[in-house]
Design an enzyme around this catalytic site. Sequence first.
Site, mmCIF file in Angstrom:
data_model
loop_
_atom_site.group_PDB
_atom_site.id
_atom_site.type_symbol
_atom_site.label_atom_id
_atom_site.label_comp_id
_atom_site.label_asym_id
_atom_site.label_seq_id
_atom_site.Cartn_x
_atom_site.Cartn_y
_atom_site.Cartn_z
ATOM 1 N N ASP A 197 37.987 26.444 69.915
ATOM 2 C CA ASP A 197 36.701 26.847 70.473
ATOM 3 C C ASP A 197 35.561 25.913 70.081
ATOM 4 O O ASP A 197 35.456 25.503 68.916
ATOM 5 C CB ASP A 197 36.392 28.263 69.939
ATOM 6 C CG ASP A 197 35.161 28.868 70.569
ATOM 7 O OD1 ASP A 197 35.224 29.194 71.756
ATOM 8 O OD2 ASP A 197 34.137 29.015 69.871
ATOM 9 N N HIS A 327 37.707 32.942 80.743
ATOM 10 C CA HIS A 327 36.905 34.112 80.381
ATOM 11 C C HIS A 327 35.409 33.817 80.317
ATOM 12 O O HIS A 327 34.634 34.727 80.026
ATOM 13 C CB HIS A 327 37.390 34.628 79.024
ATOM 14 C CG HIS A 327 37.133 33.625 77.941
ATOM 15 N ND1 HIS A 327 37.748 32.391 77.904
ATOM 16 C CD2 HIS A 327 36.292 33.645 76.878
ATOM 17 C CE1 HIS A 327 37.302 31.713 76.870
ATOM 18 N NE2 HIS A 327 36.425 32.451 76.225
#
Length: 562
Positions: A197, A327
């Site tokens: 991330d 997402h």
Amino acid sequence: MERHWWQKEVIYQIYPKSFYDSNHDGIGDIRGITEKLPYLENLGVTMLWICPVYQSPMDDNGYDVSDYRALAPEFGSLRDLDELIGEAKRRGIKIIMDLVINHSSDEHEWFQKAISEPDSKYHDYYIFKEGKKEPNNWRSVFGGSVWEKVPGRDEYYYHTFGKKQPDLNWENRELREELYDMVNWWLDKGIAGFRIDAISYIKKDLTWKDREPDGADGLAKCSKASRNQLGIEVFLKELKEKTFDRHPCVTVAEAAGVPYEKMGEFIGDQGFFDMIFDFRYADLDIASGNEWFHRISWTVKDLKDKMMKSQSVMQEYGWAANFIENHDQPRAASKYLGSDQNDANAVKMLGAMYFFLRGVPFVYQGQELGMVNFQRKSMEEFDDISSIGQYQRSLEEGFSEEAALNIVNLRSRDNSRTPFPWNDEKYGGFSETKPWIGMTEEYPAINAAAQIEKEGSVLEFYKEMIAFRQNGPYHDTLVYGDIEPLEICDHVIAYRRYREKEAILCLFNFANDEALIRLEEGEHIPVWGNLSGTEIKGNEIRLQPYQALLINERTENKKPEK
Ligand code: NOJ
Ligand code: CA
């Protein structure tokens, strides 16, 4: 490029909170994923990327980790996860986890100690500055200053994302070593690797100087001074050497904004990662960075140019991670097809267009059903922290409430986070309890049960498409072959995949009209597509509206000079 085992994977991304709720508390969970493995095996995917399931107060749905070695109880236990890894393995499916190491939650023990014991070593695990006001004018990704005041002290801490997501101080060696230990601990557990991330944010401009304001709030977006800063390569190299290099794992990084000239450092045989996501074509409806209200119009030609440029760069240096949904993005059918979002052929064509690009295809849960965006009527219906931030920013920038809501509906990350519709029953068969977030309005029509084994469904098409890449007669070319972008006409995206003596011409008509295409001299055999009965007359082919077509060119001369 040297061959690697992970190049032939098809990765399915799971947002656990919304996949399947096995204990009916309204929240998806790990056992829910295990229960649905037969569905995933049947679809043909070979690897799952599971969004964060670590312990977390869920301010950003798990991208705010409060304990890296424990799981959020609502998702399950470490034993449940071991069971999932084992069951998946038995079905030939590998698992990669999300690794969130740019920041932690403010509820992480390290941050709690940094606040309660400012003289302890933990204080330097985060970025603190003393002062009576914010140390500079940088804006966080979710809106508002990157600085948050420490209650009761003239001190601020830094957060790239939400206030409850303080950035870790990568300048601190001990902190880095703690992170590496944790990464190795997970890899030793038998996972196949990580999606990493926000990793391009770990190095900041240490002068912390103000920047030219770029919004009505008087702030300047932080990314120019906090993303891909010089010196980041030292940390990334160390991370790789101390963790990933010691395991046979795969890594795909969310490394937004890496300049194309620097791609060689990031991917490829010597790169910091195996793959990174390129967001340039995903964000083609937004003019600048993360602010959703800077909307711009775009054409199929823009999409084609961005996508093909990205493919050419990735081919030059390494391997691509291809996606049209995740997402953080709205549904691809809505974004790229607009008013034709419910046209099954168009949805299939869009899916095939990115699926056969050179690289690993990622499929986001629900994409294989052709799910579409929602239309929320009030801000109260939103959960996503950035939707709320972007709504505020839009108002500050002078948009009316109605216009701001419209912008958020178009771009909200909640669009892709609605519960997976397993059937048309109450709550879509996702749970027996009211889910943590509302369903998409279309679920009675767009759901898995309505498509499983149904001829012509989007789901069956995805299944066939995956099988064609993985086990079809052109597997080697479609996986390992090079790509050559082709110019045919503005609304047709075309490329050639080729290898040794084989060349597959891939054509995707993005118009709801026929397109007459003149092919090069030679023999052309249609081998796969979303419509049947394609006729090639001489060297001419009439592509039907929204047709996707793969053609075997049967030639030895199609390879461009290298
Ligand atoms: C990127 C993740 O994909 C997103 O969901 C998250 O909000 C930010 N990074 C912060 O972790
Ligand atoms: Ca549950």
